[in-house]
Write a protein that holds these residues in place. Sequence first.
Motif, PDB file in Angstrom:
ATOM      1  N   LEU A  76       0.825  -1.221   0.000  1.00 52.89           N
ATOM      2  CA  LEU A  76       0.000   0.000   0.000  1.00 52.89           C
ATOM      3  C   LEU A  76       0.849   1.258   0.000  1.00 52.89           C
ATOM      4  N   LEU A  77       2.043   1.191   0.603  1.00 56.77           N
ATOM      5  CA  LEU A  77       2.961   2.332   0.501  1.00 56.77           C
ATOM      6  C   LEU A  77       3.309   2.592  -0.954  1.00 56.77           C
ATOM      7  N   LEU A  78       3.612   1.539  -1.698  1.00 57.70           N
ATOM      8  CA  LEU A  78       3.902   1.694  -3.126  1.00 57.70           C
ATOM      9  C   LEU A  78       2.682   2.240  -3.863  1.00 57.70           C
ATOM     10  N   ALA A  79       1.479   1.752  -3.506  1.00 60.08           N
ATOM     11  CA  ALA A  79       0.262   2.268  -4.148  1.00 60.08           C
ATOM     12  C   ALA A  79       0.094   3.757  -3.907  1.00 60.08           C
ATOM     13  N   GLY A  80       0.360   4.204  -2.683  1.00 65.04           N
ATOM     14  CA  GLY A  80       0.251   5.627  -2.382  1.00 65.04           C
ATOM     15  C   GLY A  80       1.267   6.460  -3.136  1.00 65.04           C
ATOM     16  N   LEU A  81       2.501   5.960  -3.250  1.00 63.95           N
ATOM     17  CA  LEU A  81       3.538   6.693  -3.971  1.00 63.95           C
ATOM     18  C   LEU A  81       3.219   6.793  -5.464  1.00 63.95           C
ATOM     19  N   ILE A  82       2.576   5.773  -5.998  1.00 67.71           N
ATOM     20  CA  ILE A  82       2.165   5.825  -7.407  1.00 67.71           C
ATOM     21  C   ILE A  82       0.971   6.758  -7.594  1.00 67.71           C
ATOM     22  N   MET A  83       0.025   6.709  -6.641  1.00 68.93           N
ATOM     23  CA  MET A  83      -1.200   7.478  -6.795  1.00 68.93           C
ATOM     24  C   MET A  83      -0.982   8.976  -6.606  1.00 68.93           C
ATOM     25  N   ALA A  84      -0.061   9.361  -5.741  1.00 69.11           N
ATOM     26  CA  ALA A  84       0.116  10.788  -5.415  1.00 69.11           C
ATOM     27  C   ALA A  84       0.356  11.654  -6.648  1.00 69.11           C
ATOM     28  N   PRO A  85       1.314  11.338  -7.515  1.00 70.60           N
ATOM     29  CA  PRO A  85       1.499  12.191  -8.709  1.00 70.60           C
ATOM     30  C   PRO A  85       0.349  12.090  -9.706  1.00 70.60           C
ATOM     31  N   ILE A  86      -0.355  10.944  -9.735  1.00 74.33           N
ATOM     32  CA  ILE A  86      -1.504  10.822 -10.638  1.00 74.33           C
ATOM     33  C   ILE A  86      -2.600  11.792 -10.215  1.00 74.33           C
ATOM     34  N   VAL A  87      -2.885  11.836  -8.921  1.00 74.32           N
ATOM     35  CA  VAL A  87      -3.957  12.691  -8.405  1.00 74.32           C
ATOM     36  C   VAL A  87      -3.616  14.166  -8.562  1.00 74.32           C
ATOM     37  N   ARG A 279      -0.608  13.502   1.868  1.00 72.35           N
ATOM     38  CA  ARG A 279      -1.720  12.886   2.586  1.00 72.35           C
ATOM     39  C   ARG A 279      -2.303  11.695   1.834  1.00 72.35           C
ATOM     40  N   THR A 280      -2.182  11.692   0.519  1.00 71.40           N
ATOM     41  CA  THR A 280      -2.597  10.508  -0.239  1.00 71.40           C
ATOM     42  C   THR A 280      -1.738   9.307   0.142  1.00 71.40           C
ATOM     43  N   VAL A 281      -0.440   9.524   0.254  1.00 72.05           N
ATOM     44  CA  VAL A 281       0.466   8.445   0.667  1.00 72.05           C
ATOM     45  C   VAL A 281       0.144   8.000   2.091  1.00 72.05           C
ATOM     46  N   LEU A 282      -0.111   8.940   2.981  1.00 67.74           N
ATOM     47  CA  LEU A 282      -0.438   8.594   4.360  1.00 67.74           C
ATOM     48  C   LEU A 282      -1.731   7.771   4.431  1.00 67.74           C
ATOM     49  N   CYS A 283      -2.701   8.137   3.611  1.00 66.10           N
ATOM     50  CA  CYS A 283      -3.953   7.371   3.588  1.00 66.10           C
ATOM     51  C   CYS A 283      -3.710   5.946   3.108  1.00 66.10           C
ATOM     52  N   ALA A 284      -2.879   5.794   2.093  1.00 69.87           N
ATOM     53  CA  ALA A 284      -2.582   4.448   1.597  1.00 69.87           C
ATOM     54  C   ALA A 284      -1.886   3.615   2.665  1.00 69.87           C
ATOM     55  N   VAL A 285      -0.963   4.224   3.395  1.00 68.21           N
ATOM     56  CA  VAL A 285      -0.287   3.504   4.480  1.00 68.21           C
ATOM     57  C   VAL A 285      -1.287   3.124   5.569  1.00 68.21           C
ATOM     58  N   ALA A 286      -2.236   4.005   5.870  1.00 73.27           N
ATOM     59  CA  ALA A 286      -3.257   3.691   6.872  1.00 73.27           C
ATOM     60  C   ALA A 286      -4.104   2.510   6.426  1.00 73.27           C
ATOM     61  N   VAL A 287      -4.402   2.431   5.131  1.00 73.74           N
ATOM     62  CA  VAL A 287      -5.138   1.283   4.600  1.00 73.74           C
ATOM     63  C   VAL A 287      -4.328   0.005   4.816  1.00 73.74           C
TER      64      VAL A 287
END
Length: 438
Positions: A76-87, A279-287
């Motif tokens: 999920l950390l990797l998912a957040g790092l990928i999602m942050a620049p997309i968003v 905060r997107t990355v933090l949310c992914a880590v929380a998931v």
Amino acid sequence: MTAPAEARPSPTLRELLLNRGYLRLLLFSLLLGVPIALACFFFVSLQHSLQHWVWESLPEAAGFDRAPWWWPLPALLLAGLIMAPIVTRMPGSGGHVPVFGLGGPPVGPDALPGVVLAALATLPLGVVLGPEAPLMAVGSGLALLALRTLRAEPEPRAGAVLATAGSTAAISTILGGPVAAAVMVIEAAGLGSAQLVALVLPCLAASAAGALVFTGFGEWTGLSIGALQLPEVPPNVNPDAGDFLWGLPVAVLIAVVVSACRTLGHRTVAWTKQQTAVRTVLCAVAVGGCLTAYALLTDRSPEEAALSGQTMLGKLAADPHAWSVAALVALVACKGLAWGICLGSLRGGPIFPAVLIGAAAAIACSGLPGFGATPALAVGMTAATATVTGLPLTSAVLSVLLTGPDAYNQMPLIVISSVIATLTTQFVQRKAPQAAHA
């Protein structure tokens, strides 16, 4: 003052359907369903294959029998790092924010790369969202791209109909066929009779063509698309007075739980409006933390609480007593928290995880005296779907399709559960309007 011009009468249904422009639109929708279905078939198959690789093949290659308890944290950390620049940087921000449902304007071709990248790169990593919203976005984007490629510029209403038809063709099979998708269009549109029929016919044509393509390619290639389906259901049981006695309060409970998760999603949206990338990355880590908590609490695989839940729903329906009540409660709590966070920060569909949460909560209650597992499953799926979509008819139809041969017996309970959940949702939203729309 001059007298206002006389309003032009609306065309009759016959005039509308026999209009040459509309017939061309209908034919184009039918033809458009085939290439869109082909593209979406490989899109969903690739997403499903990546999911299998991340959660099954890769742990086995690392020497584990299953994904270990800590597996969701780096994933999920990797998912957040990928999602942050997309968003924050890509056109369209990766698609609609899922807490706002499947609606919104059609996704244009410029936003397609972000939608595809967000879905293929993050959903397989364990994001607790479904593929239905990205799939609809791909369908509408490809439909509009086809118009642009052909240098066709229809009037805005025709373009909107084609985009809707593309979305319907894309989502039809993953929801169990064109019927559920068409009912969703009908209920969500809220139009008058003539306009409604004019919208539904292209959607039916496109979705029927898409369903044929999905079915044929699935058998020919052997690829899996992970559609929402129940290969097996508990033994056929006619619901009795006890099932209705327990089923209605359970529907209320599920509506409250799912509404609470959606409220968390709205709060997450508000929180991520500032410092969005971090905060997107933090949310992914929380998931990831929620999924890890489930594995530690139950000593089961974190995969059961991760992802959209299609596979887990089939396992739960096939053997509902394989999970203890404590494990089911932990699944509802941990997956519900993870889903609520994902609704407001990541990208995907909101429906599939809600169906699993509702089914798990209802099965946990099926040990009550006189409450059977089959009626509980029907109540749980229906109440959760009605709460998250706000479409009671669509929810009932989808549950009927999922329960298969047992649908006839469960239909009265399914319908009343849909009504009860819809009313409960409206009551909860009225009591907490600020939380619902923050």
